[in-house]
Scaffold this motif. Sequence first.
Motif, mmCIF file in Angstrom:
data_model
loop_
_atom_site.group_PDB
_atom_site.id
_atom_site.type_symbol
_atom_site.label_atom_id
_atom_site.label_comp_id
_atom_site.label_asym_id
_atom_site.label_seq_id
_atom_site.Cartn_x
_atom_site.Cartn_y
_atom_site.Cartn_z
ATOM 1 N N ARG A 173 -29.040 55.217 -32.240
ATOM 2 C CA ARG A 173 -29.222 56.400 -31.397
ATOM 3 C C ARG A 173 -29.550 55.983 -29.963
ATOM 4 N N SER A 174 -30.399 54.975 -29.812
ATOM 5 C CA SER A 174 -30.706 54.468 -28.464
ATOM 6 C C SER A 174 -29.442 53.951 -27.790
ATOM 7 N N ALA A 175 -28.614 53.235 -28.552
ATOM 8 C CA ALA A 175 -27.368 52.707 -27.994
ATOM 9 C C ALA A 175 -26.426 53.833 -27.597
ATOM 10 N N GLU A 176 -26.397 54.899 -28.398
ATOM 11 C CA GLU A 176 -25.534 56.044 -28.102
ATOM 12 C C GLU A 176 -25.967 56.738 -26.814
ATOM 13 N N VAL A 177 -27.281 56.955 -26.668
ATOM 14 C CA VAL A 177 -27.800 57.586 -25.452
ATOM 15 C C VAL A 177 -27.507 56.712 -24.242
ATOM 16 N N TYR A 178 -27.710 55.410 -24.401
ATOM 17 C CA TYR A 178 -27.437 54.468 -23.306
ATOM 18 C C TYR A 178 -25.963 54.535 -22.899
ATOM 19 N N ASP A 179 -25.085 54.579 -23.895
ATOM 20 C CA ASP A 179 -23.654 54.641 -23.617
ATOM 21 C C ASP A 179 -23.296 55.927 -22.865
ATOM 22 N N HIS A 180 -23.918 57.049 -23.247
ATOM 23 C CA HIS A 180 -23.681 58.313 -22.537
ATOM 24 C C HIS A 180 -24.150 58.219 -21.083
ATOM 25 N N MET A 181 -25.282 57.566 -20.870
ATOM 26 C CA MET A 181 -25.798 57.422 -19.505
ATOM 27 C C MET A 181 -24.866 56.568 -18.646
ATOM 28 N N VAL A 182 -24.358 55.502 -19.240
ATOM 29 C CA VAL A 182 -23.437 54.621 -18.518
ATOM 30 C C VAL A 182 -22.167 55.385 -18.115
ATOM 31 N N HIS A 183 -21.747 56.316 -18.968
ATOM 32 C CA HIS A 183 -20.526 57.076 -18.708
ATOM 33 C C HIS A 183 -20.822 58.500 -18.225
ATOM 34 N N ALA A 184 -21.980 58.678 -17.603
ATOM 35 C CA ALA A 184 -22.392 60.016 -17.149
ATOM 36 C C ALA A 184 -21.380 60.653 -16.209
ATOM 37 N N LYS A 185 -20.719 59.847 -15.389
ATOM 38 C CA LYS A 185 -19.758 60.359 -14.411
ATOM 39 C C LYS A 185 -18.636 61.142 -15.071
ATOM 40 N N GLU A 186 -18.258 60.744 -16.288
ATOM 41 C CA GLU A 186 -17.181 61.426 -16.995
ATOM 42 C C GLU A 186 -17.551 62.865 -17.347
ATOM 43 N N PHE A 187 -18.864 63.179 -17.326
ATOM 44 C CA PHE A 187 -19.337 64.525 -17.637
ATOM 45 C C PHE A 187 -19.797 65.271 -16.384
ATOM 46 N N GLY A 188 -19.444 64.724 -15.206
ATOM 47 C CA GLY A 188 -19.826 65.358 -13.960
ATOM 48 C C GLY A 188 -21.268 65.133 -13.574
ATOM 49 N N LEU A 189 -21.874 64.093 -14.140
ATOM 50 C CA LEU A 189 -23.283 63.798 -13.893
ATOM 51 C C LEU A 189 -23.424 62.458 -13.181
ATOM 52 N N SER A 190 -24.620 62.196 -12.692
ATOM 53 C CA SER A 190 -24.882 60.942 -12.003
ATOM 54 C C SER A 190 -26.124 60.282 -12.578
ATOM 55 N N ALA A 191 -26.005 59.031 -12.969
ATOM 56 C CA ALA A 191 -27.138 58.255 -13.465
ATOM 57 C C ALA A 191 -27.042 56.873 -12.840
ATOM 58 N N GLU A 192 -27.991 56.551 -11.967
ATOM 59 C CA GLU A 192 -27.939 55.291 -11.235
ATOM 60 C C GLU A 192 -28.880 54.252 -11.843
ATOM 61 N N LYS A 193 -28.477 53.002 -11.696
ATOM 62 C CA LYS A 193 -29.284 51.859 -12.139
ATOM 63 C C LYS A 193 -29.724 52.005 -13.596
ATOM 64 N N VAL A 194 -28.785 52.362 -14.451
ATOM 65 C CA VAL A 194 -29.077 52.518 -15.875
ATOM 66 C C VAL A 194 -29.351 51.152 -16.492
ATOM 67 N N SER A 195 -30.415 51.038 -17.237
ATOM 68 C CA SER A 195 -30.758 49.766 -17.871
ATOM 69 C C SER A 195 -31.406 50.022 -19.222
ATOM 70 N N ALA A 196 -31.477 48.983 -20.026
ATOM 71 C CA ALA A 196 -32.067 49.088 -21.358
ATOM 72 C C ALA A 196 -33.236 48.127 -21.492
ATOM 73 N N ASP A 197 -34.324 48.606 -22.039
ATOM 74 C CA ASP A 197 -35.505 47.793 -22.327
ATOM 75 C C ASP A 197 -35.508 47.535 -23.830
ATOM 76 N N VAL A 198 -35.059 46.357 -24.240
ATOM 77 C CA VAL A 198 -34.908 46.079 -25.663
ATOM 78 C C VAL A 198 -36.240 46.185 -26.407
ATOM 79 N N GLY A 199 -37.328 45.803 -25.744
ATOM 80 C CA GLY A 199 -38.641 45.912 -26.375
ATOM 81 C C GLY A 199 -39.001 47.352 -26.685
ATOM 82 N N ALA A 200 -38.697 48.251 -25.748
ATOM 83 C CA ALA A 200 -38.991 49.668 -25.943
ATOM 84 C C ALA A 200 -38.072 50.275 -26.999
ATOM 85 N N VAL A 201 -36.831 49.829 -27.029
ATOM 86 C CA VAL A 201 -35.877 50.312 -28.036
ATOM 87 C C VAL A 201 -36.362 49.927 -29.430
#
Length: 479
Positions: free
Chosen positions: A55-83
């Motif tokens: 689920r974390s990976a899915e949300v991350y993937d959506h954020m990376v591709h936010a532009k495809e949904f007309g949205l903007s998400a800058e400097k997207v990153s993943a904290d593996v420890g928090a995941v």
Amino acid sequence: MADQYDVIVIGTGPGGYVTAIRAAQLGLKTAVVEREHLGGICLNWGCIPTKALLRSAEVYDHMVHAKEFGLSAEKVSADVGAVVKRSRGVSQQLAQGVGFLMKKNKIDVIWGEAKIAKPGEVVVSETKKKPMEPQPPQPKGTLGAGTYKARHIIVATGARPRVIPGMEPDGKAIWTYFEAMVPKEMPKSLIVVGSGAIGIEFASFYRSMGAEVTVIELLPQILPVEDAEIAGHVRKRLEKQGIKIHTEAKVSKVEKASGGVSATVEMKGGKTETIKADKLISAVGVVGNIENLGLEDLGVKTERGCVVIDGYGRTNVDGIYAIGDVAGPPMLAHKAEHEGVVCIEKIAGLDAHPMDKLKIPGCTYCQPQVASVGLTEAKAKEAGREIKVGRFPFIGNGKAIALGEPDGLIKTIFDAKTGELLGAHMVGAEVTELIQGFVVAMNCETTEEELIHSVFPHPTISETMHESVLDAYDRVIHV
């Protein structure tokens, strides 16, 4: 002093704790024996925590591709420890919930390692196995080492990762699914050996999180138990994501190199290739936990590392039963739960029905999701059935397009003479939720006529199920 019970269940995975609860509901005095953690592998190191990671990976993937949904998400990153922390938190919450259910149903929890001394008697000793993470303190009144008696003893000890000689996990460079669920840092490259549900889910997770992933499978197709057409669709999607896949390939040697591993792979056609990576996940299946339970001394029949049972969980020794992974494939949590209910209801004298393994659904939670129930097209033909096959692609479904999930396929297989639904196979968004519709249909012995005349809500992805049925009978609308 020996305590007397009607039922003792050894193991508290989904099969074990569900069986115990049903036993208590039926008025049987019940206890469970657990050596490590309530909820077993599924809640602590399998089904649940992997879904949290995915689920974390899915949300991350959506954020990376936010532009495809007309949205903007800058400097997207993943904290593996928090995941990982979130995943572990989900598991701990559910494990505590199992403890609450034991208390609510007045089921005694006995902590330790169980051995069946003889039919009707279980000896529990202190646990020697060291847990992978600190365990919560045991509640007051918890039982421990000692001798306990019960008229019925149910073995629900689950399974563990299969170890291949030359590929023994060390917890550092070579992982099982245990280590793969709690990485301290994200590997830059990864080899996954085995392409069953476990292997493909981890391949999908780590690729979504940015790792370079190579999958090596001995058989001709990935997801070997799935319909070949669906597996082929999944392979194309995974390769499009950048996952390298080698089928009909064998790992002949694994060496630990500086900072990683080096795998020698015999490819199809005889060519040998060396693949290097930071980590290697061994996902070549599981084997039942049948050792050190006293089964061999008692003459309990086993086969291929699993306990042999009949349709009600009974072994060849009176008073001893087995359910779940330890009793053989399919090694799925929901199979274990239902198998346990059938077993205990038979013990209680109810009119229990043996489980039909052809009607057990299987789900793989990679991207894209995969789900199936019943016969594949190939198996139906092998069985000599004359069949009708329906297909419907997600690209013809409005909801799938609106979600940005136009790549998917529903495939249904019917008996051409009777209209019986023999199998359903799916790939695409949320198909692990959709499959239950066909499971219910098969259990109700529904034919194509009832399915064609059922009204599916619009707009939903479930409409693809209806269209697939229509296609099998040359009535499809939207393609």
